[in-house]
Design a protein around this motif. Structure first.
Motif, PDB file in Angstrom:
ATOM      1  N   ALA A   1       0.837  -1.204   0.000  1.00 51.54           N
ATOM      2  CA  ALA A   1       0.000   0.000   0.000  1.00 51.54           C
ATOM      3  C   ALA A   1       0.870   1.252   0.000  1.00 51.54           C
ATOM      4  CB  ALA A   1      -0.928  -0.011   1.207  1.00 51.54           C
ATOM      5  N   ASP A   2       1.967   1.239   0.743  1.00 52.90           N
ATOM      6  CA  ASP A   2       2.898   2.371   0.708  1.00 52.90           C
ATOM      7  C   ASP A   2       3.459   2.557  -0.701  1.00 52.90           C
ATOM      8  OD1 ASP A   2       2.591   3.001   3.388  1.00 52.90           O
ATOM      9  OD2 ASP A   2       4.356   1.866   4.035  1.00 52.90           O
ATOM     10  N   PHE A   3       3.809   1.442  -1.342  1.00 54.46           N
ATOM     11  CA  PHE A   3       4.369   1.496  -2.695  1.00 54.46           C
ATOM     12  C   PHE A   3       3.366   2.115  -3.665  1.00 54.46           C
ATOM     13  CE2 PHE A   3       4.931  -0.322  -6.919  1.00 54.46           C
ATOM     14  CZ  PHE A   3       6.295  -0.209  -7.135  1.00 54.46           C
ATOM     15  N   TRP A   4       2.119   1.644  -3.639  1.00 52.77           N
ATOM     16  CA  TRP A   4       1.121   2.130  -4.582  1.00 52.77           C
ATOM     17  C   TRP A   4       0.638   3.533  -4.250  1.00 52.77           C
ATOM     18  CZ3 TRP A   4      -0.148   0.380  -9.248  1.00 52.77           C
ATOM     19  CH2 TRP A   4       0.302  -0.886  -9.608  1.00 52.77           C
ATOM     20  N   ALA A   5       0.656   3.902  -2.992  1.00 53.49           N
ATOM     21  CA  ALA A   5       0.308   5.282  -2.639  1.00 53.49           C
ATOM     22  C   ALA A   5       1.340   6.239  -3.238  1.00 53.49           C
ATOM     23  CB  ALA A   5       0.245   5.434  -1.122  1.00 53.49           C
ATOM     24  N   TRP A   6       2.615   5.869  -3.153  1.00 53.23           N
ATOM     25  CA  TRP A   6       3.663   6.697  -3.782  1.00 53.23           C
ATOM     26  C   TRP A   6       3.482   6.727  -5.290  1.00 53.23           C
ATOM     27  CZ3 TRP A   6       7.284   4.122  -7.019  1.00 53.23           C
ATOM     28  CH2 TRP A   6       8.190   4.989  -7.651  1.00 53.23           C
ATOM     29  N   LEU A   7       3.180   5.580  -5.899  1.00 51.60           N
ATOM     30  CA  LEU A   7       3.131   5.461  -7.343  1.00 51.60           C
ATOM     31  C   LEU A   7       1.941   6.204  -7.939  1.00 51.60           C
ATOM     32  CD1 LEU A   7       4.694   3.970  -9.644  1.00 51.60           C
ATOM     33  CD2 LEU A   7       3.060   2.092  -9.371  1.00 51.60           C
ATOM     34  N   THR A   8       0.816   6.215  -7.245  1.00 46.35           N
ATOM     35  CA  THR A   8      -0.427   6.738  -7.829  1.00 46.35           C
ATOM     36  C   THR A   8      -0.907   8.046  -7.222  1.00 46.35           C
ATOM     37  OG1 THR A   8      -1.836   5.540  -6.261  1.00 46.35           O
ATOM     38  CG2 THR A   8      -1.187   4.370  -8.275  1.00 46.35           C
ATOM     39  N   GLY A   9      -0.443   8.370  -6.016  1.00 46.86           N
ATOM     40  CA  GLY A   9      -0.988   9.526  -5.320  1.00 46.86           C
ATOM     41  C   GLY A   9      -2.295   9.234  -4.611  1.00 46.86           C
TER      42      GLY A   9
END
Length: 245
Positions: free
Chosen positions: A139-147
């Motif tokens: 979730a941290d990874f995708w939050a960074w990737l997508t905003g």
């Protein structure tokens, strides 16, 4: 960067695309024998495009990302309408659950969800559950990737993200039943669109630093670059408009 596409493998993109267009009330963008694209409006300028790309054979890899449709208090009616469009009931070992499991016109499983307060404002597509070896990390990874931002929806998944407008589908990170199979390609994946100020090489380096990796499939020259998240789920980085990857 922003989450732009839901990429779905299809033997017959037009047939499958039209099924999902009718199911979700989306708007067709591209209609070609090998690609069908249709847009799900979220809010304002935010959207999610469903892109059905032709593959030679039906996918056989386990689904690690699937679609949950919002049924709500009309769950049974919604399921009946989907059956009229060509969906069929599936038994994937779900047992007694409050949601209804169906297969689309190519047999890929999806769910029609029950009424839940957490699905308020999602629109017809309630959630995108994604298998994860470590939901907090991913979730941290995708939050960074997508905003996309954390959604306050306890009880659905260990971690859930949502578009910053708090509209549109939930991106749920679910504990995987088994690790990603080596060499298996997800039949459904996510694509992220770069913007003009984004440097793809710099982002690729950050993907690696955050536990993902770049893939180099033998698919010829592509305008995008292919990656995996830390749990092995594929995604593509699409070039900014007017740029090349």
């Amino acid at each position: 960067m922003f989450l732009e596409n839901l990429g779905i493998d299809a033997v017959d993109p037009i047939r499958l695309g039209r099924f999902w267009e009718a199911a979700l009330g989306t708007t067709a963008l591209t209609v070609e024998p090998d690609i069908y694209e249709t847009r799900l409006e979220i809010t304002g300028d935010a959207y999610l495009d469903l892109c059905f790309a032709q593959v030679p054979e039906p996918p056989t890899s386990p689904l690690r990302l699937h679609l949950d449709l919002r049924g709500g208090d009309r769950q049974l009616d919604v399921a009946d309408q989907l059956r009229e469009l060509g969906a069929r009931d599936l038994d994937i070992g779900q047992g007694e659950v409050p949601w209804i499991v169906l297969g689309d016109v190519e047999g890929t499983a999806f769910c029609v969800r029950e009424e839940r307060a957490e699905f308020t404002g999602t629109g017809p597509l309630a959630a995108l559950p994604l298998d994860s070896a470590d939901p907090q990390r991913d979730a941290d990874f995708w939050a960074w990737l997508t905003g996309w931002a954390d959604a306050d929806v306890p009880g659905i998944a260990p971690r859930t993200l949502r578009h910053p407008s708090l509209r549109g589908p939930l991106l749920e990170f679910c504990a995987e039943p088994e690790p990603k199979q080596a060499g298996a390609k997800n039949p459904i994946h996510l694509d992220v669109r770069l913007e003009d100020e984004d440097d793809v090489d710099e982002i690729a380096a950050q993907v690696a630093e955050r536990g993902g990796r770049e893939l180099h499939p033998d698919w010829g020259e592509l305008p995008w670059r292919v990656f995996q998240d830390p749990s092995g789920n594929e995604f593509c980085l699409l070039p900014a408009p007017g740029a090349s990857a």
